[in-house]
Structure formats: structure tokens, C-alpha cells
Design a protein around this motif. Structure first.
Motif, PDB file in Angstrom:
ATOM      1  N   VAL A 132      39.826  60.277  47.955  1.00 34.67           N
ATOM      2  CA  VAL A 132      41.133  59.854  48.450  1.00 34.67           C
ATOM      3  C   VAL A 132      41.871  59.093  47.354  1.00 34.67           C
ATOM      4  CG1 VAL A 132      42.314  58.384  50.133  1.00 34.67           C
ATOM      5  CG2 VAL A 132      40.339  59.753  50.836  1.00 34.67           C
ATOM      6  N   ALA A 133      43.174  59.315  47.228  1.00 37.60           N
ATOM      7  CA  ALA A 133      43.982  58.595  46.238  1.00 37.60           C
ATOM      8  C   ALA A 133      44.255  57.185  46.744  1.00 37.60           C
ATOM      9  CB  ALA A 133      45.294  59.333  45.995  1.00 37.60           C
ATOM     10  N   ILE A 134      43.883  56.194  45.933  1.00 34.37           N
ATOM     11  CA  ILE A 134      44.103  54.789  46.280  1.00 34.37           C
ATOM     12  C   ILE A 134      44.861  54.126  45.134  1.00 34.37           C
ATOM     13  CG2 ILE A 134      43.009  52.568  46.759  1.00 34.37           C
ATOM     14  CD1 ILE A 134      40.725  54.008  48.057  1.00 34.37           C
ATOM     15  N   ASN A 135      45.912  53.431  45.470  1.00 31.62           N
ATOM     16  CA  ASN A 135      46.723  52.769  44.456  1.00 31.62           C
ATOM     17  C   ASN A 135      45.953  51.644  43.780  1.00 31.62           C
ATOM     18  OD1 ASN A 135      48.918  54.414  45.067  1.00 31.62           O
ATOM     19  ND2 ASN A 135      49.696  52.989  46.622  1.00 31.62           N
ATOM     20  N   ASP A 136      46.350  51.370  42.527  1.00 37.15           N
ATOM     21  CA  ASP A 136      45.892  50.206  41.755  1.00 37.15           C
ATOM     22  C   ASP A 136      44.473  50.329  41.212  1.00 37.15           C
ATOM     23  OD1 ASP A 136      48.357  48.855  42.245  1.00 37.15           O
ATOM     24  OD2 ASP A 136      47.597  48.222  44.203  1.00 37.15           O
ATOM     25  N   ILE A 137      43.775  51.416  41.500  1.00 33.74           N
ATOM     26  CA  ILE A 137      42.481  51.623  40.847  1.00 33.74           C
ATOM     27  C   ILE A 137      42.750  52.134  39.433  1.00 33.74           C
ATOM     28  CG2 ILE A 137      40.369  53.019  40.843  1.00 33.74           C
ATOM     29  CD1 ILE A 137      40.382  52.945  43.828  1.00 33.74           C
ATOM     30  N   PRO A 138      42.101  51.580  38.409  1.00 33.21           N
ATOM     31  CA  PRO A 138      42.385  51.973  37.018  1.00 33.21           C
ATOM     32  C   PRO A 138      42.245  53.471  36.777  1.00 33.21           C
ATOM     33  CG  PRO A 138      41.011  50.014  37.089  1.00 33.21           C
ATOM     34  CD  PRO A 138      41.089  50.521  38.495  1.00 33.21           C
ATOM     35  N   ASP A 139      43.048  53.960  35.864  1.00 36.14           N
ATOM     36  CA  ASP A 139      43.003  55.365  35.470  1.00 36.14           C
ATOM     37  C   ASP A 139      41.724  55.604  34.662  1.00 36.14           C
ATOM     38  OD1 ASP A 139      43.387  57.917  34.482  1.00 36.14           O
ATOM     39  OD2 ASP A 139      45.503  57.618  34.056  1.00 36.14           O
TER      40      ASP A 139
ATOM     41  N   GLN B 230      37.858  51.491  55.979  1.00 37.31           N
ATOM     42  CA  GLN B 230      38.640  51.481  54.740  1.00 37.31           C
ATOM     43  C   GLN B 230      37.830  50.925  53.578  1.00 37.31           C
ATOM     44  OE1 GLN B 230      41.907  49.160  56.302  1.00 37.31           O
ATOM     45  NE2 GLN B 230      43.260  50.951  56.420  1.00 37.31           N
ATOM     46  N   GLN B 231      37.018  49.915  53.838  1.00 35.77           N
ATOM     47  CA  GLN B 231      36.173  49.339  52.789  1.00 35.77           C
ATOM     48  C   GLN B 231      35.185  50.371  52.262  1.00 35.77           C
ATOM     49  OE1 GLN B 231      34.257  45.751  54.135  1.00 35.77           O
ATOM     50  NE2 GLN B 231      36.188  44.776  54.719  1.00 35.77           N
ATOM     51  N   LYS B 232      34.614  51.159  53.159  1.00 35.32           N
ATOM     52  CA  LYS B 232      33.653  52.175  52.741  1.00 35.32           C
ATOM     53  C   LYS B 232      34.319  53.216  51.842  1.00 35.32           C
ATOM     54  CE  LYS B 232      30.558  51.808  56.731  1.00 35.32           C
ATOM     55  NZ  LYS B 232      29.932  52.544  57.868  1.00 35.32           N
ATOM     56  N   ILE B 233      35.524  53.633  52.220  1.00 31.74           N
ATOM     57  CA  ILE B 233      36.248  54.623  51.415  1.00 31.74           C
ATOM     58  C   ILE B 233      36.634  54.023  50.066  1.00 31.74           C
ATOM     59  CG2 ILE B 233      38.379  55.969  51.253  1.00 31.74           C
ATOM     60  CD1 ILE B 233      38.262  56.374  54.243  1.00 31.74           C
ATOM     61  N   TYR B 234      37.172  52.814  50.089  1.00 34.02           N
ATOM     62  CA  TYR B 234      37.587  52.144  48.853  1.00 34.02           C
ATOM     63  C   TYR B 234      36.423  52.022  47.878  1.00 34.02           C
ATOM     64  CZ  TYR B 234      38.613  48.116  45.823  1.00 34.02           C
ATOM     65  OH  TYR B 234      38.755  47.269  44.749  1.00 34.02           O
TER      66      TYR B 234
ATOM     67  N   LYS C 212      33.264  56.330  42.198  1.00 32.75           N
ATOM     68  CA  LYS C 212      33.462  57.682  41.662  1.00 32.75           C
ATOM     69  C   LYS C 212      34.416  57.663  40.469  1.00 32.75           C
ATOM     70  CE  LYS C 212      32.922  61.396  43.550  1.00 32.75           C
ATOM     71  NZ  LYS C 212      32.034  62.585  43.385  1.00 32.75           N
ATOM     72  N   THR C 213      35.479  56.881  40.566  1.00 35.30           N
ATOM     73  CA  THR C 213      36.444  56.783  39.466  1.00 35.30           C
ATOM     74  C   THR C 213      35.813  56.133  38.253  1.00 35.30           C
ATOM     75  OG1 THR C 213      38.217  56.551  41.109  1.00 35.30           O
ATOM     76  CG2 THR C 213      38.758  56.018  38.828  1.00 35.30           C
ATOM     77  N   TYR C 214      34.993  55.103  38.479  1.00 40.07           N
ATOM     78  CA  TYR C 214      34.330  54.418  37.366  1.00 40.07           C
ATOM     79  C   TYR C 214      33.344  55.356  36.677  1.00 40.07           C
ATOM     80  CZ  TYR C 214      32.086  50.679  34.740  1.00 40.07           C
ATOM     81  OH  TYR C 214      31.602  49.887  33.730  1.00 40.07           O
ATOM     82  N   LYS C 215      32.644  56.145  37.456  1.00 41.34           N
ATOM     83  CA  LYS C 215      31.716  57.129  36.878  1.00 41.34           C
ATOM     84  C   LYS C 215      32.480  58.120  36.012  1.00 41.34           C
ATOM     85  CE  LYS C 215      28.019  59.764  36.449  1.00 41.34           C
ATOM     86  NZ  LYS C 215      28.668  60.832  35.652  1.00 41.34           N
ATOM     87  N   GLU C 216      33.632  58.571  36.466  1.00 40.90           N
ATOM     88  CA  GLU C 216      34.459  59.489  35.675  1.00 40.90           C
ATOM     89  C   GLU C 216      34.925  58.814  34.382  1.00 40.90           C
ATOM     90  OE1 GLU C 216      38.649  62.045  36.068  1.00 40.90           O
ATOM     91  OE2 GLU C 216      37.799  61.010  37.817  1.00 40.90           O
ATOM     92  N   PHE C 217      35.293  57.549  34.480  1.00 35.02           N
ATOM     93  CA  PHE C 217      35.708  56.794  33.288  1.00 35.02           C
ATOM     94  C   PHE C 217      34.567  56.724  32.269  1.00 35.02           C
ATOM     95  CE2 PHE C 217      35.379  52.505  31.341  1.00 35.02           C
ATOM     96  CZ  PHE C 217      36.423  52.598  30.437  1.00 35.02           C
TER      97      PHE C 217
END
Length: 234
Positions: A94-101, A193-197, A203-208
Motif C-alpha cells: 500500500v502507498a503510504i505518505n512520508d515513508i522515505p524513497d 493500520q499499524q500492521k499495514i504501516y 518492505k520499503t527498507y528492504k528495497e532500499f
């Protein structure tokens, strides 16, 4: 022989103790001389050679540390999903605002290294917030809390390694400070919401981290004169 055997026990031991002390002294002296020899050999090298070796060492450390965190992050995501109950995979996308690119920006090595540093530190508040949220949802002995702590701590260790690598390449430049001011964390969330966040952050950090590993492999020739050393680790 009779006189020696009749000596007090304490007297007979003194010679043995002195021998041990002398042996320890000689071992310490040998170690000290060896260190002096290493220092002399290193100082005899031209400054550019020393700097190139340092650059290569820092680059190797960055890659090794990133690989470890990358693997631990993959295991952490699996553990996280298993700890949340039923969670479809698409919830973690899910797209969540303010999470680093997770993408690394910049064209030149200095820009790429600075981007790695700033993006890495931008993730820290989010990783901490995920941990704090999970402390309310998990038992204190939960393996998930331990795994979250391990990834956070290892990631923080990576920052000084990046700084040293940057300074070895650009001794006259300072690594830019993270821009954008304070990191924006999400507003109050319910449990769902906490679980999704948390899953999206991990997942984003792993991609980074995967992007960082790729960029570091592309930088393997940036330390002049250390290509052969770096290639062993890449």
C-alpha cells in the motif's frame, strides 16, 4: 640435590614464577615490536596508497554490513507477517505518505554516497516507530521485537562507516546533513493500520538496502589502486 630439595616451597616457586614473568614480558615485547614494524611499513607507503587502502577497506565494510542487514531484513519481514495474523501480501504494498524513497539519487559518487546516507537516516524514525507500535501488540519476549532491534542497531552502525568512506574519497568535503527537517510520522493509527504501516516500512527498507548493495558494487572501482582488493569481496 639434597640442598635444593630441602629449600622452602616458596623459594622453589620463585624461580618458576620469575621464569613465567620473563616469558610473558618477552611475548609482550615481541607483540609490541611487531606492531611497531606494521606501523613502520604502513608509514613508509606513499600517502595516496594509504588513502586508497583505507577507501577500499571502508567500501568493503559498507558492503558486508549492508549484505548482513539486507538478509536480516528479509527474515524480519517473514517474522513480521507471521506475527500479525492473517495479512494478505498486497497490504504490504500500500502507498503510504512520508515513508522515505528507497531509490538512490545522484549521478556522481559523492552524490550517490550522500543519498545513501540521508535516506538511511531518514528510515531510522520509522523503524523506531514500528518497534514502539509492536511493543503494544507483542509479548516482551517476542522474537519480532528482538529482530526489529537487531536490524535497527546494525543500520545505525552503518552510518559511521559511510561517513569514513565518504571522507576517504573526499577529504575536503563534509557529508551533507539529512535535508527536510524532522521526519513526519503517521498520525494515530488503529491496530489494523499499524500492521499495514509496519509491513510497508519494512518492505520499503528492504528495497532500499537492495539498492544500496547494487550501488556499492557499481562503486567498486572508485578507490584507485584497490580494485584487486575490492573485487575479492564483490
Amino acid at each position: 640435590m639434597t640442598r635444593l630439595c630441602n629449600l622452602p616451597a616458596g623459594w622453589r616457586m620463585n624461580g618458576h614464577v620469575k621464569s613465567m614473568h620473563f616469558q610473558q614480558f618477552m611475548e609482550a615485547a615481541a607483540t609490541f615490536l611487531f606492531l611497531l614494524l606494521l606501523m613502520a611499513v604502513d608509514s613508509s607507503r606513499p600517502a595516496p596508497v594509504r588513502e586508497n587502502l583505507q577507501c577500499g577497506n571502508f567500501l568493503q565494510q559498507m558492503l558486508r554490513q549492508t549484505r548482513v542487514i539486507n538478509k536480516e531484513s528479509a527474515d524480519l519481514i517473514k517474522l513480521y507477517k507471521a506475527s500479525q495474523g492473517e495479512m494478505p501480501e498486497f497490504f504490504c504494498k500500500v502507498a503510504i505518505n512520508d515513508i522515505p524513497d528507497p531509490k538512490i539519487s545522484g549521478l556522481q559518487p559523492a552524490e550517490k554516497i550522500a543519498s545513501i546516507s540521508t535516506h538511511l537516516q531518514a528510515f531510522f524514525p520509522h523503524l523506531k516507530w514500528v518497534y514502539e507500535q509492536q511493543t503494544d501488540l507483542q509479548l516482551p519476549t517476542s522474537p519480532l521485537l528482538k529482530a526489529l532491534t537487531t536490524v535497527r542497531v546494525r543500520s545505525q552502525w552503518l552510518v559511521p562507516i559511510i561517513n569514513n568512506f565518504y571522507q576517504s574519497l573526499f577529504p575536503n568535503l563534509s557529508l551533507p546533513e539529512p535535508a527536510g527537517g524532522a521526519t513526519t510520522l503517521p498520525p494515530p493509527q488503529n491496530v489494523f493500520q499499524q500492521k499495514i504501516y509496519g509491513c510497508v516500512v519494512l518492505k520499503t527498507y528492504k528495497e532500499f538496502l537492495s539498492n544500496v548493495s547494487r550501488e556499492l558494487r557499481n562503486l567498486k572501482n572508485v578507490c584507485k589502486g584497490t580494485t584487486a582488493i575490492s573485487m575479492h569481496f564483490f
